[in-house]
Design an enzyme around this catalytic site. Structure first.
Site, PDB file in Angstrom:
ATOM      1  N   MET A   1       8.238   6.674 149.131  1.00 17.32           N
ATOM      2  CA  MET A   1       7.390   7.257 150.170  1.00 17.32           C
ATOM      3  C   MET A   1       6.834   6.185 151.091  1.00 17.32           C
ATOM      4  O   MET A   1       6.840   6.331 152.315  1.00 17.32           O
ATOM      5  CB  MET A   1       6.252   8.055 149.539  1.00 17.32           C
ATOM      6  CG  MET A   1       6.673   9.368 148.935  1.00 17.32           C
ATOM      7  SD  MET A   1       7.399  10.517 150.140  1.00 17.32           S
ATOM      8  CE  MET A   1       5.974  10.884 151.167  1.00 17.32           C
TER       9      MET A   1
ATOM     10  N   ASP B   1       3.668  -4.762 149.015  1.00 17.50           N
ATOM     11  CA  ASP B   1       3.892  -4.330 147.646  1.00 17.50           C
ATOM     12  C   ASP B   1       3.357  -5.415 146.715  1.00 17.50           C
ATOM     13  O   ASP B   1       2.884  -6.471 147.175  1.00 17.50           O
ATOM     14  CB  ASP B   1       5.377  -4.063 147.390  1.00 17.50           C
ATOM     15  CG  ASP B   1       5.593  -3.050 146.269  1.00 17.50           C
ATOM     16  OD1 ASP B   1       5.363  -1.849 146.505  1.00 17.50           O
ATOM     17  OD2 ASP B   1       5.964  -3.475 145.165  1.00 17.50           O
TER      18      ASP B   1
ATOM     19  N   VAL C   1       0.507   4.303 146.811  1.00 19.33           N
ATOM     20  CA  VAL C   1       0.780   3.788 145.477  1.00 19.33           C
ATOM     21  C   VAL C   1       0.776   4.933 144.466  1.00 19.33           C
ATOM     22  O   VAL C   1       0.577   6.099 144.811  1.00 19.33           O
ATOM     23  CB  VAL C   1      -0.252   2.699 145.082  1.00 19.33           C
ATOM     24  CG1 VAL C   1      -0.218   1.565 146.088  1.00 19.33           C
ATOM     25  CG2 VAL C   1      -1.659   3.280 144.964  1.00 19.33           C
TER      26      VAL C   1
ATOM     27  N   GLU D   1       0.011   7.736 141.654  1.00 20.46           N
ATOM     28  CA  GLU D   1      -1.080   8.711 141.670  1.00 20.46           C
ATOM     29  C   GLU D   1      -2.074   8.474 140.526  1.00 20.46           C
ATOM     30  O   GLU D   1      -2.144   9.253 139.569  1.00 20.46           O
ATOM     31  CB  GLU D   1      -0.510  10.129 141.589  1.00 20.46           C
ATOM     32  CG  GLU D   1       0.284  10.559 142.810  1.00 20.46           C
ATOM     33  CD  GLU D   1      -0.603  10.942 143.986  1.00 20.46           C
ATOM     34  OE1 GLU D   1      -0.853  12.132 144.197  1.00 20.46           O
ATOM     35  OE2 GLU D   1      -1.043  10.019 144.697  1.00 20.46           O
TER      36      GLU D   1
ATOM     37  N   LYS E   1      -5.767   3.387 142.959  1.00 21.23           N
ATOM     38  CA  LYS E   1      -6.014   3.586 144.381  1.00 21.23           C
ATOM     39  C   LYS E   1      -7.350   2.957 144.786  1.00 21.23           C
ATOM     40  O   LYS E   1      -7.453   2.332 145.851  1.00 21.23           O
ATOM     41  CB  LYS E   1      -5.977   5.075 144.715  1.00 21.23           C
ATOM     42  CG  LYS E   1      -4.578   5.704 144.605  1.00 21.23           C
ATOM     43  CD  LYS E   1      -4.601   7.194 144.888  1.00 21.23           C
ATOM     44  CE  LYS E   1      -3.235   7.841 144.696  1.00 21.23           C
ATOM     45  NZ  LYS E   1      -2.253   7.452 145.715  1.00 21.23           N
TER      46      LYS E   1
ATOM     47  N   SER F   1      -0.577  13.472 147.210  1.00 17.22           N
ATOM     48  CA  SER F   1      -0.162  14.864 147.386  1.00 17.22           C
ATOM     49  C   SER F   1      -1.027  15.830 146.595  1.00 17.22           C
ATOM     50  O   SER F   1      -0.928  17.041 146.788  1.00 17.22           O
ATOM     51  CB  SER F   1       1.303  15.036 146.961  1.00 17.22           C
ATOM     52  OG  SER F   1       1.462  14.693 145.594  1.00 17.22           O
TER      53      SER F   1
ATOM     54  N   HIS G   1      -0.925  13.372 154.196  1.00 11.36           N
ATOM     55  CA  HIS G   1       0.098  13.751 153.229  1.00 11.36           C
ATOM     56  C   HIS G   1       1.427  13.961 153.946  1.00 11.36           C
ATOM     57  O   HIS G   1       1.616  14.947 154.652  1.00 11.36           O
ATOM     58  CB  HIS G   1      -0.339  15.019 152.488  1.00 11.36           C
ATOM     59  CG  HIS G   1       0.678  15.536 151.523  1.00 11.36           C
ATOM     60  ND1 HIS G   1       0.724  16.860 151.129  1.00 11.36           N
ATOM     61  CD2 HIS G   1       1.707  14.926 150.870  1.00 11.36           C
ATOM     62  CE1 HIS G   1       1.721  17.021 150.279  1.00 11.36           C
ATOM     63  NE2 HIS G   1       2.336  15.870 150.115  1.00 11.36           N
TER      64      HIS G   1
END
Length: 717
Positions: free
Chosen positions: A328, A347, A404, A406, A411, A432, A453
């Site tokens: 994503m 990253d 990153v 979920e 986060k 999401s 999203h």
């Protein structure tokens, strides 16, 4: 009635007709245009002896925008206006026919997009010169609105290109082609570099072809590829309806069927009769419910979503950091770079970020190979992406998008790092499911935190769900909407909730499909029901794409949050199926190489035969219509709950988001329009929901808001 066509008669005898509807940003095919065109053709015929040729062009940014959908959407079969509209359409066709048989060369100088009625008008000219601008689109998008080209578009395209090419290249899929592509596919004759060259080319062609006529008006005309009675085409024709049905998978889309019928039947008769046939098939569609649904959602509701603003004007984003270079994150970085933004793709390691950048390189290489881009453009876009493992490289960015894993704790750690090096950046999460208000606890300025999203595949999916947390302010919302528009995507705005709108609603669809498996309904029947309901992907195939571990993780997190808040968690019939598939069968979905389907070399190889052993498959008693409507109803009911809870704030967002984001069938017009248009309206929907609740469970009970609206005779507007 306003005159929509300006007339200029030059010294060279050429009449320049400029389409310019007063007070409108675009020219449309309405009653005023019809009257103006008829009057203009009257004058052309009266002054023919003084005329050497005609050029048709536009004063607007677009050449011609097409039909007047505001009028079309109101037509019904029993409405007198439907007959009047059909008569108006016939008169308009006759005016265009008189233009192409004027006895003087007529050239369309197309200076902007010509879609639908605009292309039909251009086809009524003898020659089409188009400005070579990649922003211009040429095509017949009517099928995407449940219609067909009703002003001669089907008839002329078939006669110019032949039945097969007309159907496959232009009519059945509603392709929008750029000028170069339109030239290659036969409906554009010539390209021009700029406006001056456009007009010069038109005048030169008129001078060189004083006796121009349409190919199909010449005595030696032969339809390309032959008529339906020709042996070569006659052999192919019986397969066309079957191929179309296979493509539609039994879903209720009448427009492609009517287009096929109008093309084939019209090719067997004279031109005037073909126009009548086309008109009758158009009227059937225009007065039908499916076209009304699709026009409402994919034109009017879409316009509403795209025009939304909040919090005033904001400077465009020039630089963005995307943190997390997985699938994503890499895809988000690509669309940002494609939109002209400078991108820092971060990253954990530089190697991981480089792999994310390689994803963009792969997409760009494909675009070059397909002729949709150039090597120079590829290098330019790729050069905007800086792959890094160094946090310091984020300094000075305008926007940071977190993508990153979920996990709220992870986060929160990422947000702290972003604020350390880019304290003024707008921070957005691509989560999401996790509540934005929960994630905002990890930032120092929660009022400047928002959810963005994106949907996979990001480069193709047109929607972005903008999620407003409890403390997100209007200025931040406005900046987020500006970002979405800058990316040339469509925003919907929702308030905070676990799963928001789209993830929450699509979860009811996948759960319903899996619950059917638990009831012993054959898997192939479930897949067929979802296809015939109009879903673009069968429900079990979609579950495999999402991976079975994701809904289980979401379920576990939601259950824990519900209990922690003092509520009671009710398991779903789908839960046991998913747990058994993962824990006992070791089948986690496509990414794991095995799910509800078998896979060979990463491609689906049929439903897993073990499903019957694991879950039965002998339940043949459930009505097939119930299977289809259970999926459609459960998503609509959950959407009404979202509206009632304030997660959704507009009907347009519900309809657009459901179609563009989670694949709700477009023939319905979206989740709330499906309720509106159900047989009997809201009362009919409520009655049917109660039947489904009695048969399959209380999850189908109509929400109080829906019941109250039905009792008051209201609709979702």
């Amino acid at each position: 009635m306003a005159n929509t066509i300006r007339w200029e008669h030059g010294d060279d005898g050429i009449v320049l007709l400029t389409l310019d509807h007063p007070g409108r940003s675009a020219n449309v095919m309405n009653a005023e245009f019809g009257a103006s065109l008829a009057a203009t053709v009257d004058r052309l015929e009266a002054e023919r002896d003084r005329i050497t040729g005609v050029i048709v062009t536009s004063a607007k940014k677009t050449f011609f925008a097409g039909g007047d959908l505001e009028t079309l959407v109101r037509l019904t079969p029993a409405d007198a206006d439907a007959e009047a509209s059909a008569a108006d359409a016939a008169a308009l066709k006759q005016a265009v026919r008189r233009l192409e048989t004027l006895g003087r060369p007529v050239v369309a100088a197309v200076n902007g997009s010509a879609l639908g009625g605009g292309l039909e008008l251009a086809l009524g000219c003898h020659h089409r010169v188009v400005l070579d601008d990649p922003a211009i689109e040429i095509g017949f998008p009517e099928v995407t609105l449940g219609l067909l080209p009703g002003c001669g578009g089907v008839v002329r395209t078939v006669r110019l290109l032949g039945v097969t090419a007309a159907l496959t290249d232009w009519l059945l899929r509603g392709q929008r082609r750029r000028p170069q592509d339109a030239l290659a596919h036969g409906l554009v004759d010539e390209l021009a570099a700029d406006r001056d060259a456009l007009m010069a080319a038109a005048r030169e062609w008129i001078a060189a072809h004083p006796d121009a006529t349409q190919p199909y008006d010449r005595k030696d005309y032969r339809m390309p590829g032959g008529t339906p009675s020709s042996p070569g085409l006659a052999v192919q024709l019986p397969a066309m309806p079957a191929l179309l049905r296979k493509q539609l998978k039994g879903a209720p889309y009448p427009a492609p069927r009517n287009i096929l019928a109008a093309a084939v039947e019209g090719a067997q008769v004279d031109l005037d009769t073909a126009f009548v046939i086309e008109g009758r098939y158009f009227t059937e569609l225009a007065t039908g419910q499916v076209a009304k649904n699709m026009i409402k959602a994919l034109f009017f509701d879409l316009q509403t979503a795209r025009s939304r603003t909040a919090g005033g004007d904001h400077e465009p984003v020039r630089s963005v950091a995307v943190v997390g270079a997985g699938m994503m994150g890499a895809a988000i970085a690509y669309v940002c770079a494609r939109a002209g933004m400078r991108v820092v793709l971060k990253d954990v390691t530089a190697e991981g970020a480089a792999r994310g950048k390689a994803y963009s390189a792969g997409l760009l290489d494909k675009a070059v190979a397909r002729g949709r881009s150039t090597p120079e453009k590829r290098d330019e876009i790729l050069g905007r992406i800086h792959a890094t493992g160094d946090l310091a490289d984020l300094a000075g960015v305008d926007l940071a998008i977190e993508a990153v894993f979920e996990d709220p704790a992870l986060k929160h750690k990422v947000y702290a790092e972003i604020e350390q090096v880019a304290p003024d950046a707008l921070i957005a999460s691509n989560t999401s499911t996790l509540p934005i208000t929960l994630l905002a606890e990890g930032v120092s300025r929660p009022e400047e935190f928002v959810g963005l999203h994106f949907f996979s595949p990001v480069d193709k999916m047109p929607l972005v769900e903008v999620i407003r947390g409890e403390r997100t302010d209007e200025a931040t919302l406005g900046r987020a909407l500006g970002v979405v528009r800058q990316l040339r995507k469509t925003p919907i705005v929702v308030n905070d909730s676990r799963g928001f709108f789209t993830s929450r609603v699509i979860g009811t669809f996948t759960n319903e499909g899996v619950a059917m498996l638990a009831e012993g309904i054959p898997a192939a029947t479930i897949e067929q029901a979802s296809s015939q309901a109009g879903y673009p992907a069968p429900v079990l195939a979609l579950m495999d794409e999402l991976t079975l571990t994701l809904p289980r993780k979401i379920r576990q997190e939601t259950a824990a949050a519900t209990v922690a808040a003092g509520g009671t968690w009710q398991p779903h019939a789908a839960d046991a199926v998913i747990d058994r598939m993962i824990d006992e069968c070791g089948r986690t979905g496509r990414s794991g190489g095995a799910g509800f389907y078998d896979y060979r070399d990463g491609k689906r190889a049929g439903l897993w035969p073990g499903l019957r052993e694991q879950f039965g498959g002998t339940n043949l008693d459930t009505p097939f219509e119930d299977l289809k409507e259970r999926m459609l109803f459960i998503e609509a009911i959950e959407s009404v709950r979202c509206l009632d809870e304030g997660v959704l704030t507009s009907v347009a967002d519900a309809n657009v988001g459901s179609i563009l984001g989670i694949g709700y069938p477009s023939w319905t017009g979206g989740v709330l329009q499906y309720v509106n248009q159900y047989d009997g309206g809201l009362p009919g929907f409520v009655a049917r929901a109660r039947v489904l609740a009695e048969r399959y469970g209380e999850r189908f009970d109509p929400p109080p808001l829906l019941v109250a609206m039905a009792e008051r005779g209201e609709r979702f507007e």
